[in-house]
Design a protein around this motif. Structure first.
Motif, PDB file in Angstrom:
ATOM      1  N   SER A 113       0.830  -1.208   0.000  1.00  0.00           N
ATOM      2  CA  SER A 113       0.000   0.000   0.000  1.00  0.00           C
ATOM      3  C   SER A 113       0.863   1.256   0.000  1.00  0.00           C
ATOM      4  N   ASP A 121      -5.985  -1.884  -4.786  1.00  0.00           N
ATOM      5  CA  ASP A 121      -5.333  -2.354  -3.570  1.00  0.00           C
ATOM      6  C   ASP A 121      -6.331  -3.210  -2.805  1.00  0.00           C
ATOM      7  N   GLU A 122      -6.186  -4.517  -2.911  1.00  0.00           N
ATOM      8  CA  GLU A 122      -7.073  -5.484  -2.271  1.00  0.00           C
ATOM      9  C   GLU A 122      -8.550  -5.270  -2.609  1.00  0.00           C
ATOM     10  N   GLY A 135      -3.970   0.779   6.126  1.00  0.00           N
ATOM     11  CA  GLY A 135      -3.789   0.306   4.755  1.00  0.00           C
ATOM     12  C   GLY A 135      -4.263   1.301   3.769  1.00  0.00           C
TER      13      GLY A 135
END
Ligand SMILES: Nc1ncnc2c1ncn2[C@@H]1O[C@H](COP(=O)(O)OP(=O)(O)OP(=O)(O)O)[C@@H](O)[C@H]1O
Ligand SMILES: [Mg+2]
Lengths: 334, 264
Positions: free
Chosen positions: A66, A183-184, B264
């Motif tokens: 990230s 991202d994910e 994140g």
């Protein structure tokens, strides 16, 4: 699976050269005076991505994925090294970069929480200065392909996770970016939702040639979508190449599952193969072999000298296992 | 510009979904309006016929326009931006090809619009029904007064935006926000008109942006400031607006440079 086309000529906007270029990139977290608490999240990473490639960026929790994406988008300032996104310095030209890139952070939302989903698309289209008619067409296409027609009037806060994630991806693609960074994106999705999302992305890339950079812990995503993988480990690039190549690098074994005509003694003496399991009194036996040293055919020949084969299956190495080996081996070096 | 207007519209829609809160706000505003009107009228009565340019009808205009603008101008500030900095969601704002300040300002103007229609006008109507308040002395005062309200919205927004941005440097900004709220409430002239302050405090207040957030529009709308002086008042406000817009931008940019997105 498509091959990476490293020689893709020019991008849609006519800019030649890599769409992402990272050179000796370093990023530390932690205050200046507090050396002891500094964390090096990205540690001298270098790689380039050509227009049209689909790259999986994988690594364990906290590996620095990230952080790298934030550096690519000009959200974070590099501690050292260079970043070029779409040929631009993202820290200085954040807005120009944002126009050409679509980003989804799986754990964050870019939609307007209190408003019906439709409004988010309208506002984003305005922020991206899309022509209203073109924006309507594009929204309609994305809504149709992602099957979100039923949710347009629903406030974003009431969407299910899967619905929201599809909406996020539509939002990131609204301005038809050259580069899509996810991202994910499949975090928390059920198998069917994941599957549908992957199919959509494959289709979108086939039609528009969008470059994809994907971070995920789901190896299915990588196998299905990416022709190239970058593995980061503790902020360092541990591997850059194809997925099968990754398996070969760590010497992951392929598995032969052999069903025999009659109960047979354990096949411990097959050259080049290692007996993993014997089931049903020897009717089914599992043999592992290293694809780099021998072939499935050679192993089979040896087995058929010893017994009659009724059926067989070859299992490819489990990618998660492969990645685990990479992490384990570099942890061992530490 | 189209972008800005669409963002304003989005802010308008977003805030108009909270109908019950708006209704409750109107009710509270009106009750407090009656109380404040009585208190200030009493003060004028015991001092003679007027204090510092305020007679009865003017002080009533001051009170009821003040109640009307209470939800319009964001005097108490907001916390969303600070929270986004703290949680790291601000990262998403930086993924857009637009400045966050513009995006949030547009939304705040939309919010101001909702509040003007849903809270401001009713409060004004109630005030006018219950009391004999002074109206703006001419069409010019109406127009410039409302313009002054718009500038006040911008000034208040930028002030609170800067307070929120302090989250780039400080983890817990509740203290700063509280300080901002108290200072604003007092120095903008909400409780007591700024001209009623003791000299030293009035001089001090006049060197801050706070009167530009409420006192100045009230001066114009109540007719306490009239004629050419209106332009001076408006110019002061505009100067503060420009200064704060620039300052917010500077703070935002330096915050971005030291940003460490959490999570994140
Ligand atoms: N704001 C921050 N302040 C301090 N350290 C941070 C911050 N953000 C990340 N880190 C640290 O940097 C390292 C890399 O974090 P990053 O979020 O990039 O990992 P990741 O690869 O995305 O992990 P995950 O798979 O869990 O999302 C971790 O050690 C993390 O603790
Ligand atoms: Mg992450």
């Amino acid at each position: 699976m498509t091959r990476p086309d490293h020689d893709a000529p020019t991008s849609p906007t006519g800019q030649a050269g890599p769409i992402i270029e990272v050179t000796n990139l370093v990023r530390d977290y932690g205050g200046l005076g507090r050396k002891s608490r500094r964390v090096r999240a990205v540690d001298h990473i270098s790689f380039g991505i050509q227009p049209g490639e689909a790259v999986g960026y994988i690594g364990a929790n906290g590996a620095g994925k990230s952080t790298t994406i934030k550096l690519l988008m000009g959200i974070l300032r590099p501690t050292a090294g260079q970043v070029r996104t779409c040929g631009l310095d993202p820290m200085r030209r954040r807005i120009d970069v944002a126009r050409q890139v679509g980003v989804v952070f799986g754990q964050r939302s870019q939609l307007w929480w209190d408003l019906p989903l439709r409004e988010s698309f309208t506002i984003l289209a305005a922020i991206h200065r899309l022509d209203p008619a073109a924006a309507r067409d594009r929204t309609a296409r994305l809504v149709d392909e992602l099957e979100m027609g039923g949710q347009l009037a629903t406030p974003v806060r009431s969407l299910s996770l899967g619905q929201r994630m599809r909406a996020e991806i539509a939002a990131a693609l609204l301005h038809s970016p050259r580069l899509l960074v996810l991202d994910e994106p499949t975090i928390g999705l059920d198998v069917l939702s994941k599957q549908r999302l992957r199919e959509f992305l494959v289709e979108e890339r086939r039609e528009r040639g969008t470059t994809l950079l994907l971070t995920t812990h789901d190896m299915g995503d990588v196998e299905r979508l990416c022709s190239r993988v970058l593995v980061v480990d503790h902020g360092r690039l541990a591997y850059d190449g194809t997925l099968p190549g990754l398996a070969a690098t760590v010497g992951a074994e392929r598995l032969l599952v052999i069903d025999l005509a009659e109960p047979t003694r354990p096949l411990q003496d097959v050259p080049g193969a290692r007996l993993v399991a014997v089931e049903s009194d020897g009717l089914r036996q599992r043999l592992a072999f290293d694809g780099a040293r021998t072939t499935a055919a050679a192993v089979l020949t040896e087995v058929s000298r010893r017994a009659t084969i009724r059926d067989l299956a070859v299992e490819e190495p489990d990618i998660e296992d492969v990645v685990r080996r990479i992490y384990a081996s570099s942890a061992g070096q530490r | 510009m189209r972008t800005f207007l669409l963002l304003v519209r989005a802010g308008f829609r977003r805030h108009s979904t909270y109908r019950l809160a708006l209704l409750a706000g109107t009710a509270t505003n009106s009750v407090f309006g009656v109380i404040r009107a009585s208190v200030l009228l009493g003060a004028i009565g015991s001092a003679g016929t007027h204090i510092a340019g305020y007679d009865g009808p003017r002080v009533l205009a001051f009170v009821w326009w003040g109640q009307a603008l209470l939800g319009v101008v964001n005097l108490w500030g907001f916390q969303e931006v600070g929270q986004r900095v703290r949680t790291g969601d601000i990262a998403v704002d930086f993924l857009r090809p637009a400045g966050p300040q513009l995006v949030y300002l547009a939304e705040d103007i939309g919010r101001a619009g909702v509040n003007f229609l849903a809270r401001g006008l009713p409060a004004l109507l109630i005030g006018a029904l219950l009391f004999d308040l002074a109206w703006p002395p001419g069409i010019g005062s109406w127009i410039l007064g409302l313009l002054s309200v718009a500038v006040a919205v911008v000034v208040a927004f930028c002030g609170s935006f800067i307070v929120n941005l302090s989250a780039f440097w400080i983890v817990e900004i509740r203290g700063i926000r509280l300080l901002w709220m108290i200072t604003t409430g007092f120095l903008c002239g909400l409780y007591v008109p700024v001209p009623w302050f003791p000299d030293w405090l009035r001089t001090f207040a006049e060197w801050t942006p706070f009167p530009s957030m409420l006192q100045h529009p009230l001066d114009i709308l109540s007719g306490r400031v009239d004629g050419a002086a209106v332009w001076g008042t408006l110019a002061t406000q505009l100067a503060w607006a420009v200064a704060l817009v620039v300052m917010a931008q500077v703070v935002l940019q330096s915050g971005r440079r030291r940003l460490e997105v959490q999570g994140g």
